[in-house]
Design a protein around this motif. Structure first.
Motif, PDB file in Angstrom:
ATOM      1  N   ALA A  45      16.810   3.403  37.198  1.00 38.23           N
ATOM      2  CA  ALA A  45      18.014   3.779  36.463  1.00 38.23           C
ATOM      3  C   ALA A  45      17.832   5.197  35.943  1.00 38.23           C
ATOM      4  N   LEU A  46      18.930   5.781  35.469  1.00 44.77           N
ATOM      5  CA  LEU A  46      18.894   7.147  34.945  1.00 44.77           C
ATOM      6  C   LEU A  46      19.004   7.109  33.424  1.00 44.77           C
ATOM      7  N   LEU A  47      18.026   7.731  32.747  1.00 43.15           N
ATOM      8  CA  LEU A  47      18.042   7.797  31.293  1.00 43.15           C
ATOM      9  C   LEU A  47      18.980   8.920  30.857  1.00 43.15           C
ATOM     10  N   VAL A  48      20.067   8.563  30.194  1.00 45.36           N
ATOM     11  CA  VAL A  48      21.074   9.533  29.765  1.00 45.36           C
ATOM     12  C   VAL A  48      20.800  10.015  28.351  1.00 45.36           C
ATOM     13  N   GLU A  49      20.456   9.093  27.456  1.00 46.14           N
ATOM     14  CA  GLU A  49      20.146   9.431  26.065  1.00 46.14           C
ATOM     15  C   GLU A  49      18.979   8.576  25.605  1.00 46.14           C
ATOM     16  N   GLY A  50      18.190   9.108  24.628  1.00 44.29           N
ATOM     17  CA  GLY A  50      17.104   8.342  24.037  1.00 44.29           C
ATOM     18  C   GLY A  50      15.750   8.624  24.674  1.00 44.29           C
ATOM     19  N   ARG A  51      14.763   7.839  24.247  1.00 44.30           N
ATOM     20  CA  ARG A  51      13.388   8.008  24.732  1.00 44.30           C
ATOM     21  C   ARG A  51      12.804   6.641  25.063  1.00 44.30           C
ATOM     22  N   VAL A  52      12.010   6.594  26.135  1.00 39.39           N
ATOM     23  CA  VAL A  52      11.307   5.362  26.518  1.00 39.39           C
ATOM     24  C   VAL A  52       9.844   5.683  26.788  1.00 39.39           C
ATOM     25  N   GLU A  53       9.037   4.648  26.763  1.00 37.28           N
ATOM     26  CA  GLU A  53       7.624   4.767  27.145  1.00 37.28           C
ATOM     27  C   GLU A  53       7.431   4.075  28.480  1.00 37.28           C
ATOM     28  N   GLN A  54       6.839   4.782  29.439  1.00 34.21           N
ATOM     29  CA  GLN A  54       6.604   4.225  30.768  1.00 34.21           C
ATOM     30  C   GLN A  54       5.200   4.601  31.221  1.00 34.21           C
ATOM     31  N   GLU A  55       4.368   3.593  31.382  1.00 34.26           N
ATOM     32  CA  GLU A  55       2.977   3.775  31.813  1.00 34.26           C
ATOM     33  C   GLU A  55       2.263   4.814  30.965  1.00 34.26           C
ATOM     34  N   GLY A  56       2.430   4.694  29.632  1.00 31.38           N
ATOM     35  CA  GLY A  56       1.720   5.543  28.688  1.00 31.38           C
ATOM     36  C   GLY A  56       2.335   6.901  28.449  1.00 31.38           C
ATOM     37  N   GLN A  57       3.465   7.199  29.101  1.00 33.03           N
ATOM     38  CA  GLN A  57       4.115   8.495  28.925  1.00 33.03           C
ATOM     39  C   GLN A  57       5.502   8.323  28.309  1.00 33.03           C
ATOM     40  N   ALA A  58       5.856   9.273  27.434  1.00 36.14           N
ATOM     41  CA  ALA A  58       7.190   9.265  26.838  1.00 36.14           C
ATOM     42  C   ALA A  58       8.152  10.014  27.756  1.00 36.14           C
ATOM     43  N   ILE A  59       9.318   9.426  28.011  1.00 39.54           N
ATOM     44  CA  ILE A  59      10.334  10.030  28.873  1.00 39.54           C
ATOM     45  C   ILE A  59      11.616  10.161  28.064  1.00 39.54           C
ATOM     46  N   ASP A  60      12.261  11.335  28.132  1.00 38.24           N
ATOM     47  CA  ASP A  60      13.519  11.517  27.404  1.00 38.24           C
ATOM     48  C   ASP A  60      14.680  11.907  28.317  1.00 38.24           C
ATOM     49  N   HIS A  61      14.458  11.901  29.637  1.00 35.22           N
ATOM     50  CA  HIS A  61      15.552  12.171  30.566  1.00 35.22           C
ATOM     51  C   HIS A  61      15.084  11.816  31.982  1.00 35.22           C
ATOM     52  N   GLY A  62      16.034  11.719  32.892  1.00 34.19           N
ATOM     53  CA  GLY A  62      15.701  11.519  34.292  1.00 34.19           C
ATOM     54  C   GLY A  62      15.519  10.061  34.683  1.00 34.19           C
ATOM     55  N   GLU A  63      14.979   9.864  35.886  1.00 36.02           N
ATOM     56  CA  GLU A  63      14.840   8.522  36.435  1.00 36.02           C
ATOM     57  C   GLU A  63      13.727   7.751  35.750  1.00 36.02           C
ATOM     58  N   LEU A  64      13.967   6.446  35.581  1.00 32.70           N
ATOM     59  CA  LEU A  64      12.931   5.555  35.058  1.00 32.70           C
ATOM     60  C   LEU A  64      12.981   4.251  35.848  1.00 32.70           C
TER      61      LEU A  64
END
Length: 322
Positions: A45-64
């Motif tokens: 999916a595409l992250l439009v707003e907000g922040r997630v943690e994926q495999e130990g890394q913080a992501i604030d935009h783009g594909e997840l």
């Protein structure tokens, strides 16, 4: 954390340290995924707003990848193909024309059979679309219920030349292209209370589906069916009518609007319902008919004490009132 999904508009409550895909499954959504079959990236999916943690890394935009991503803040995702609880995917298939027989009152029973291995998925009360000779699609209510398997039944009023030509085209071809299911006036879940079903003319097709589903599911609450026509001759033959009369929790009412003095009831459908239900506070109303008939019935029953939210009809979606 709250995760808003676009374009479906659903808002998920995701538990701490819970992957987004796990939350959707827990909440009853159907989502694109195939991890167990070794097909990775399907749940992207595409992250439009907000922040997630994926495999130990913080992501604030783009594909997840929703099977891995865990929200760190409230998020908005663009995730195609997500189905709400109870929602079914729209599919297209070629169905065999099994029969096309007259039921009386210028109504024809069109029976279709889905291909082997492609069991049609729909909820009782939904409708399908049939492709016409010009390539456009026409909508018809399903008179069958999901437990009928590959066999699907339609009741089609053929008083005009265009509809008679359409039926002749289906019969000559022997197959018809179908898209389904559509409509939110269905019984994906059985209500906890009495049902009042209101049908004008071939709106009975939708009610037949609902009643047969209730019958197969062991629905124990009272069901009242009100079937309306302009004249007694407009009531067409129903194969289940005699067996319905034997059901303890089903009461059948036929109401004629333009001709009094026949053996049954006369007047408008909402008048019959109001007469039988001085208290409408605990009933679930399903209605099928023209927009004018549906909105007239809604206004009359609301005036008689019904909450507008108690009534469901497909007209509300395809012909909303301004």
């Amino acid at each position: 954390m709250k995760v808003t999904l676009q374009p479906c508009g659903a808002v998920l409550d995701v538990h701490p340290d819970e992957p987004i895909l796990s939350a959707t499954r827990r909440l009853g959504f159907e989502c694109p995924s195939s991890c167990r079959n070794g097909n990775c990236h399907i749940c992207a999916a595409l992250l439009v707003e907000g922040r997630v943690e994926q495999e130990g890394q913080a992501i604030d935009h783009g594909e997840l990848f929703t099977c891995l991503a865990k929200p760190l803040t409230d998020c908005v995702l663009h995730w195609d193909g997500v189905l709400m609880p109870g929602e079914l995917p729209v599919r297209e298939m070629s169905c065999q024309v099994v029969a096309c027989n007259s039921l009386g009152g210028d109504v024809f029973h069109l029976q279709l059979r889905a291909p082997a291995g492609k069991l049609p998925r729909y909820h009782a009360g939904q409708y399908l679309m049939l492709r016409r000779e010009d390539g456009e699609f026409a909508a018809f209510s399903l008179a069958s219920a999901p437990h009928n398997g590959r066999e699907m039944d339609l009741h089609i009023l053929a008083r005009d030349e265009s509809t008679r030509s359409l039926l002749a085209y289906f019969q000559a071809e022997g197959f018809v292209r179908v898209k389904m299911p559509f409509g939110d006036t269905h019984l994906a879940e059985l209500p906890d209370g009495p049902l009042v079903l209101i049908a004008a003319g071939t709106g009975m097709a939708q009610m037949r589906s609902l009643i047969e589903h209730c019958r197969a599911s062991g629905f124990a609450h009272p069901v009242h069916l009100y079937w309306g026509a302009r004249n007694p001759e407009d009531f067409y033959a129903l194969d289940v009518w005699d067996s319905w009369q034997q059901l303890d929790n089903l009461t059948l009412h036929q109401v004629v609007s333009d001709q009094c003095g026949w053996k049954g009831r006369c007047g408008l459908l909402h008048e019959a319902v109001s007469e039988d239900f001085p208290d409408l506070s605990n009933v679930h109303v399903y209605a099928s008919g023209s927009p004018a008939m549906i909105y007239g019935t809604l206004d009359a029953l609301v005036e008689a004490g019904m909450d507008a939210h108690q009534m469901r009809a497909d007209v509300f979606a395809y012909a909303p009132r301004n």
